[in-house]
Design a protein around this motif. Sequence first.
Motif, PDB file in Angstrom:
ATOM      1  N   LYS A 190     -98.370  59.079 -14.315  1.00  0.00           N
ATOM      2  CA  LYS A 190     -97.102  58.706 -14.938  1.00  0.00           C
ATOM      3  C   LYS A 190     -96.641  59.745 -15.955  1.00  0.00           C
ATOM      4  O   LYS A 190     -95.450  60.027 -16.064  1.00  0.00           O
ATOM      5  N   GLU A 198     -93.261  67.691  -8.384  1.00  0.00           N
ATOM      6  CA  GLU A 198     -91.872  68.095  -8.162  1.00  0.00           C
ATOM      7  C   GLU A 198     -91.663  69.570  -8.501  1.00  0.00           C
ATOM      8  O   GLU A 198     -90.874  70.262  -7.844  1.00  0.00           O
ATOM      9  N   PRO A 240     -93.427  53.558  -6.907  1.00  0.00           N
ATOM     10  CA  PRO A 240     -92.129  53.499  -7.599  1.00  0.00           C
ATOM     11  C   PRO A 240     -91.713  54.848  -8.172  1.00  0.00           C
ATOM     12  O   PRO A 240     -90.523  55.192  -8.172  1.00  0.00           O
ATOM     13  N   LEU A 241     -92.684  55.613  -8.670  1.00  0.00           N
ATOM     14  CA  LEU A 241     -92.377  56.939  -9.209  1.00  0.00           C
ATOM     15  C   LEU A 241     -91.950  57.892  -8.104  1.00  0.00           C
ATOM     16  O   LEU A 241     -90.999  58.676  -8.271  1.00  0.00           O
ATOM     17  N   GLN A 243     -90.644  57.031  -5.253  1.00  0.00           N
ATOM     18  CA  GLN A 243     -89.367  56.594  -4.687  1.00  0.00           C
ATOM     19  C   GLN A 243     -88.206  57.228  -5.456  1.00  0.00           C
ATOM     20  O   GLN A 243     -87.147  57.520  -4.879  1.00  0.00           O
ATOM     21  N   ARG A 244     -88.416  57.494  -6.735  1.00  0.00           N
ATOM     22  CA  ARG A 244     -87.368  58.100  -7.561  1.00  0.00           C
ATOM     23  C   ARG A 244     -87.487  59.621  -7.622  1.00  0.00           C
ATOM     24  O   ARG A 244     -86.682  60.279  -8.290  1.00  0.00           O
ATOM     25  N   SER A 245     -88.475  60.179  -6.946  1.00  0.00           N
ATOM     26  CA  SER A 245     -88.732  61.619  -7.015  1.00  0.00           C
ATOM     27  C   SER A 245     -87.903  62.380  -5.991  1.00  0.00           C
ATOM     28  O   SER A 245     -87.188  61.794  -5.175  1.00  0.00           O
ATOM     29  N   THR A 246     -88.045  63.700  -6.027  1.00  0.00           N
ATOM     30  CA  THR A 246     -87.337  64.565  -5.078  1.00  0.00           C
ATOM     31  C   THR A 246     -88.104  64.740  -3.769  1.00  0.00           C
ATOM     32  O   THR A 246     -87.609  65.388  -2.852  1.00  0.00           O
ATOM     33  N   ARG A 268     -88.583  52.321  -0.465  1.00  0.00           N
ATOM     34  CA  ARG A 268     -87.339  52.153   0.293  1.00  0.00           C
ATOM     35  C   ARG A 268     -86.400  53.332   0.067  1.00  0.00           C
ATOM     36  O   ARG A 268     -86.109  53.714  -1.058  1.00  0.00           O
ATOM     37  N   LYS A 270     -87.087  56.419   1.244  1.00  0.00           N
ATOM     38  CA  LYS A 270     -87.872  57.596   1.598  1.00  0.00           C
ATOM     39  C   LYS A 270     -88.357  57.491   3.035  1.00  0.00           C
ATOM     40  O   LYS A 270     -88.475  56.392   3.592  1.00  0.00           O
TER      41      LYS A 270
END
Length: 347
Positions: A190, A198, A240-241, A243-246, A268, A270
């Motif tokens: 985290k 990334e 969750p991390l 899913q928000r990544s590049t 969801r 990806k």
Amino acid sequence: MNALLPTALVGSLPKPSWLSEPEKLWSPWKLSGDELAEGRLDALALAADEQRRAGLDIISDGEQTRQHFVTTFIEHLSGVDFDRRETVRIRNRYDASVPTVVGAVSREHPVFAEDAARLRALTSQPIKWALPGPMTMIDTLYDDHYRSREQLAWEFATILNQEAKELEAAGVDIIQFDEPAFNVFFDELKDWGVAALERATEGLRCETAVHICYGYGIKANTDWKATLGAEWRQYEESFPLLQRSTLDIVSLESHNSRVPVEVVELLRGKKVMLGAIDVASSDIESPEDVAATLRSALPYVDADKLIPSTNCGMAPLSRAVARDKMVALVQGAQLLRDELSAGSPGA
């Protein structure tokens, strides 16, 4: 390539017995010098051909030119002394003798670009290449220079980004980063783990993937799995991390695991590379087994984002078992493809 449910391996395939001792993880090379260099490329060509003949859509090198998925890359970096060894705890599971970081780490030349170019020349199909992730790299070393896991991870992320850009230039379509450490070090995951990953993918135009598994079927890993209870929910920390990544693709272990398939919902949007082949067993899955594993994920990932795959690499298995498992993966994906085209998955 199949536009729907394209099949791929996560990583390694068994090496030919003339190259290294069979059915043994991280086995020493049997050849040396020019013979070894030629033999590794021959093995790469064989692995690509075996994947094509099995019917896989995305072709990889099967990790034929490397002895270990992490240290073979590190061997080509400066600042790491392989003669000075220390014993460390790998992913809080088992002790291993590892090389020591003695100075600033850097990459003087490309590591895998020539091998990737050779694979690119062997097939017109999409190709995938795996690299170790920054957090897993630092967990496979003793650091006597930076003395900061985070700082060393950021240094490796920069180096990996240089390598990844050269792999992309060599024609690689998907670059995969292996991060089994994401299933263990949740605070670091985290704080900086996903950010460092990334950084490793920064500026790439090809697709990027991260593979997180519970490890090869070695005793240290199976013993650890036995302590994890009835459900394995470690992915709830990273998904969750991610899913928000590049990152474009997330690879996970599913078949014969205790991972609740509904955790896939956390990704969801990806692409999901779902492990439908158990690499810790020599039992050959039936196409129906594979289709059932893939089908179970469809409530949580759109079919056009699902990539049928293996749980992890297959290096410790026999070549015959690995070939049969690849065929089962392809046939199982086709069963589900047929169901979807008929409009009735599971019918």
